[in-house]
Design a protein around this motif. Structure first.
Motif, PDB file in Angstrom:
ATOM      1  N   CYS A  46      -5.167 103.367  46.526  1.00  0.00           N
ATOM      2  CA  CYS A  46      -6.526 102.834  46.381  1.00  0.00           C
ATOM      3  C   CYS A  46      -6.516 101.308  46.432  1.00  0.00           C
ATOM      4  O   CYS A  46      -7.311 100.687  47.149  1.00  0.00           O
ATOM      5  CB  CYS A  46      -7.132 103.319  45.065  1.00  0.00           C
ATOM      6  N   LEU A  47      -5.626 100.685  45.690  1.00  0.00           N
ATOM      7  CA  LEU A  47      -5.548  99.220  45.628  1.00  0.00           C
ATOM      8  C   LEU A  47      -5.110  98.629  46.961  1.00  0.00           C
ATOM      9  O   LEU A  47      -5.586  97.565  47.364  1.00  0.00           O
ATOM     10  CB  LEU A  47      -4.592  98.795  44.511  1.00  0.00           C
ATOM     11  N   LYS A  50      -7.958  98.104  49.164  1.00  0.00           N
ATOM     12  CA  LYS A  50      -8.938  97.166  48.595  1.00  0.00           C
ATOM     13  C   LYS A  50     -10.047  97.867  47.795  1.00  0.00           C
ATOM     14  O   LYS A  50     -11.137  97.329  47.627  1.00  0.00           O
ATOM     15  CB  LYS A  50      -9.587  96.299  49.690  1.00  0.00           C
ATOM     16  N   GLN A  52     -11.518  99.742  44.175  1.00  0.00           N
ATOM     17  CA  GLN A  52     -11.441  99.459  42.737  1.00  0.00           C
ATOM     18  C   GLN A  52     -11.257 100.765  41.968  1.00  0.00           C
ATOM     19  O   GLN A  52     -11.618 101.845  42.445  1.00  0.00           O
ATOM     20  CB  GLN A  52     -12.707  98.743  42.266  1.00  0.00           C
ATOM     21  N   TYR A 137      -2.183  92.908  40.059  1.00  0.00           N
ATOM     22  CA  TYR A 137      -3.611  93.246  40.114  1.00  0.00           C
ATOM     23  C   TYR A 137      -4.301  92.881  38.800  1.00  0.00           C
ATOM     24  O   TYR A 137      -3.686  92.864  37.739  1.00  0.00           O
ATOM     25  CB  TYR A 137      -3.795  94.737  40.420  1.00  0.00           C
ATOM     26  N   ARG A 138      -5.587  92.580  38.903  1.00  0.00           N
ATOM     27  CA  ARG A 138      -6.350  92.112  37.736  1.00  0.00           C
ATOM     28  C   ARG A 138      -6.944  93.297  36.985  1.00  0.00           C
ATOM     29  O   ARG A 138      -7.647  94.114  37.575  1.00  0.00           O
ATOM     30  CB  ARG A 138      -7.457  91.171  38.206  1.00  0.00           C
ATOM     31  N   PHE A 160     -16.522  92.647  37.427  1.00  0.00           N
ATOM     32  CA  PHE A 160     -16.053  93.839  38.148  1.00  0.00           C
ATOM     33  C   PHE A 160     -16.867  94.035  39.430  1.00  0.00           C
ATOM     34  O   PHE A 160     -16.319  94.343  40.484  1.00  0.00           O
ATOM     35  CB  PHE A 160     -16.160  95.062  37.239  1.00  0.00           C
ATOM     36  N   GLY A 163     -15.914  91.847  42.259  1.00  0.00           N
ATOM     37  CA  GLY A 163     -14.590  92.112  42.812  1.00  0.00           C
ATOM     38  C   GLY A 163     -13.506  91.262  42.188  1.00  0.00           C
ATOM     39  O   GLY A 163     -12.366  91.233  42.674  1.00  0.00           O
ATOM     40  N   ASP A 164     -13.837  90.576  41.085  1.00  0.00           N
ATOM     41  CA  ASP A 164     -12.838  89.751  40.390  1.00  0.00           C
ATOM     42  C   ASP A 164     -11.841  90.615  39.615  1.00  0.00           C
ATOM     43  O   ASP A 164     -10.779  90.130  39.225  1.00  0.00           O
ATOM     44  CB  ASP A 164     -13.532  88.788  39.400  1.00  0.00           C
ATOM     45  N   ASP A 166      -9.757  94.379  39.537  1.00  0.00           N
ATOM     46  CA  ASP A 166      -9.326  95.521  40.361  1.00  0.00           C
ATOM     47  C   ASP A 166      -9.341  96.838  39.593  1.00  0.00           C
ATOM     48  O   ASP A 166      -9.673  97.890  40.143  1.00  0.00           O
ATOM     49  CB  ASP A 166      -7.897  95.281  40.883  1.00  0.00           C
ATOM     50  N   ILE A 167      -8.949  96.775  38.308  1.00  0.00           N
ATOM     51  CA  ILE A 167      -8.834  97.987  37.478  1.00  0.00           C
ATOM     52  C   ILE A 167      -9.636  97.786  36.199  1.00  0.00           C
ATOM     53  O   ILE A 167      -9.405  96.828  35.453  1.00  0.00           O
ATOM     54  CB  ILE A 167      -7.365  98.285  37.115  1.00  0.00           C
ATOM     55  N   ASN A 182     -17.709 100.124  45.398  1.00  0.00           N
ATOM     56  CA  ASN A 182     -16.326  99.944  45.821  1.00  0.00           C
ATOM     57  C   ASN A 182     -15.324 100.738  44.971  1.00  0.00           C
ATOM     58  O   ASN A 182     -14.122 100.698  45.232  1.00  0.00           O
ATOM     59  CB  ASN A 182     -15.954  98.450  45.787  1.00  0.00           C
TER      60      ASN A 182
END
Length: 265
Positions: A46-47, A50, A52, A137-138, A160, A163-164, A166-167, A182
């Motif tokens: 998934c990451l 791109k 989330q 990842y953030r 979130f 897009g800042d 990721d998880i 996303n």
């Protein structure tokens, strides 16, 4: 009147749901972890694309019940059919309905495996493990400990959405009402912590929460995937939630309630 929503907004299909039997992780010799191999691989995929991720953990399940990691057996009250709650100070399990109490068995009553497991990992412990496995990842943790400041929820969700992040890891506050196109993967880290709440409505709450959190993915142009981790993969609330079958669940739950004279009977 009974009203149904037969179509999802935008006519998007409901997400695909995959149930992961955590007992198999035990058989592979994997140490107790919040993530199955399948969830970890799905997160990487998934990451890389791109997308989330939302990871859900029911905090109320923090060390509340006792189970066998080998066969999945859970200590239940024989009279009330709800999970017995572990009380650490006295080292006993107690039924919160009829107050029956008993010592914690030294071996599983079902498969005779030595020792019983206190299923207990909270969001803090999960956060550490995810950061260790996905350091580039953030990650943002949303629970009652981290969301104390003024407008903390709004700031976190805005980050979130931009897009800042990721998880997104969180408790019930992230299970419903969020609309992020996303998000292509949702992971339920432990369905057991909901199923085995010491309450006769535990199955109903399990179905509700799983249905709600599943609805957070697949809201954009890409198909969504939901991964539900559990030691009890054949429980009817999980099976019906995975197939998005409310009517089937309601019929089964009402049969159970009627047998034990629980509301609405």
């Amino acid at each position: 009147d009974y009203v149904t929503l037969k179509r999802r907004i935008g006519d998007n299909p409901l997400p695909r749901v995959q149930i992961v039997d955590m007992r198999h992780e035990m058989k592979r010799g994997k140490k107790q972890s919040c993530m199955s191999r399948y969830l970890e691989l799905s997160m990487k995929k998934c990451l890389a694309q791109k997308g989330q991720i939302i990871l859900f953990l029911n905090r109320r399940g923090f060390s509340s019940f006792v189970n066998c990691r080998r066969c999945g057996f859970v200590l239940m009250c024989k009279k009330c059919d709800i999970s017995l709650t572990y009380h650490k100070k006295r080292d006993v399990v107690i039924c919160h309905y009829c107050y029956h109490e008993a010592p914690v068995p030294t071996e599983c009553p079902e498969c005779k495996s030595p020792g019983m497991n206190f299923l207990a990992f909270g969001t803090e412990k999960v956060e550490e493990e995810i950061k260790a496995r996905f350091p580039s990842y953030r990650l943002l943790r949303m629970d009652s400990d981290t969301m104390r400041g003024r407008n903390a929820h709004e700031k976190a969700l805005s980050a979130f959405k931009r897009g800042d992040i990721d998880i997104l890891l969180g408790t019930q506050m992230i299970a419903k009402g969020l609309d992020f196109p996303n998000v292509t993967l949702v992971g339920v880290l432990s369905a057991d912590t909901i199923i085995h709440l010491p309450d006769f409505r535990a199955s109903e709450r399990t179905f509700q929460l799983l249905s709600q959190v599943a609805g957070r993915t697949g809201r954009g142009s890409q198909e969504g995937l939901v991964i539900i981790q559990t030691y009890n993969p054949k429980h009817y609330s999980i099976i019906f939630a995975a197939s998005h079958d409310y009517v089937g669940f309601a019929k089964k739950e009402l049969e159970y309630r009627k047998q034990l004279y629980y509301p609405p009977y």
